[in-house]
Motif scaffolding. Sequence first.
Motif, short mmCIF file in Angstrom:
data_model
loop_
_atom_site.label_atom_id
_atom_site.label_comp_id
_atom_site.label_asym_id
_atom_site.label_seq_id
_atom_site.Cartn_x
_atom_site.Cartn_y
_atom_site.Cartn_z
N ASN A 117 0.93 -1.11 0.05
CA ASN A 117 -0.11 0.08 -0.03
C ASN A 117 0.93 1.29 0.02
O ASN A 117 2.00 1.04 0.44
N THR A 118 0.34 2.35 -0.41
CA THR A 118 0.88 3.61 -0.50
C THR A 118 0.19 4.50 0.32
O THR A 118 -1.06 4.89 -0.38
N ASN A 166 -3.84 2.96 -2.70
CA ASN A 166 -3.24 4.32 -2.89
C ASN A 166 -4.17 5.59 -2.21
O ASN A 166 -5.39 5.60 -2.56
N ASN A 214 -8.24 3.62 -4.90
CA ASN A 214 -7.50 4.61 -5.01
C ASN A 214 -8.36 5.93 -4.37
O ASN A 214 -9.41 6.25 -4.83
#
Length: 280
Positions: free
Chosen positions: A139-140, A159, A215
């Motif tokens: 994950n970001t 994200n 996202n």
Amino acid sequence: GNGALAIGLNNTASSEFGTNNVSTAIGIGNAATALIAGNGNKNTAIGLNNTASSTGLVGLGAAGGPLVIDSSGNNNTNTAFGIGNSATSLLGNGNKNTAGGLFNQATSIGTPGITANVPFPIGNLGSISGTIDPTGDNNTNTALGFGNVALTALGNNNNNFAAGLLNQAATVGTPGVDVDATLAALDLSGLGIPGLDLASVTAGVEADPTGNNNNNIAAGIFNQAAAVGTPGVNADLAGLLSLAGIDLGSVTVDVTADATGNDNNNIALGAANTALTVFG
């Protein structure tokens, strides 16, 4: 080996556990730490009173063994810079958490994969075996500005980006589960029919993972972007119904429900906007 670097005043840099971890704290009152276990993590805290940390779990059991718990908390990059920021990975692998500015938080939370290769007793009820998929991987999470939060809890490949003033971007998921059980005979005489039993009972539950491939972007002032789902479920129960020892035939029950909370795109820009996917 591990590396630790602290420069400035009242900083703490610690990499006492795992291998190939690097912790760097530069400035005043910063802390960069690798805790309990985990390998290949990079924790960096720069500025004033920032925290960057990774927490891992040592794997248990060998492949093919009766109980295997995967190691977790590896190859994460946590970076906090500015004043009072926090970048944290709690279990999970391959995450990138970045918090920069004033009082921002970027966090990933995961769970290890678990496999039970032989049936485990569950008291007098029977036995159970199965698998639980890992969560909190790749994950970001990025929080930049003032008071922003970017969070992944129990999801993979998400994200989450929050930038500006008091924005929130988050993904909340659940692990995939595949469980099989063999149950003891069930006495159904309580239904008002003496001698009614259900024997040779087997049950299975499959729950699809949620909180994956989302996202979420919240930028501006007081915006929220989030994805929350429910797991897909396929549950079955089978057994042989008998009355006073006389076979009445087989009984099966199946229940299914679709998964939600995956592959969503939520964007909130400007002021006081909300972009939210719930059960989608």
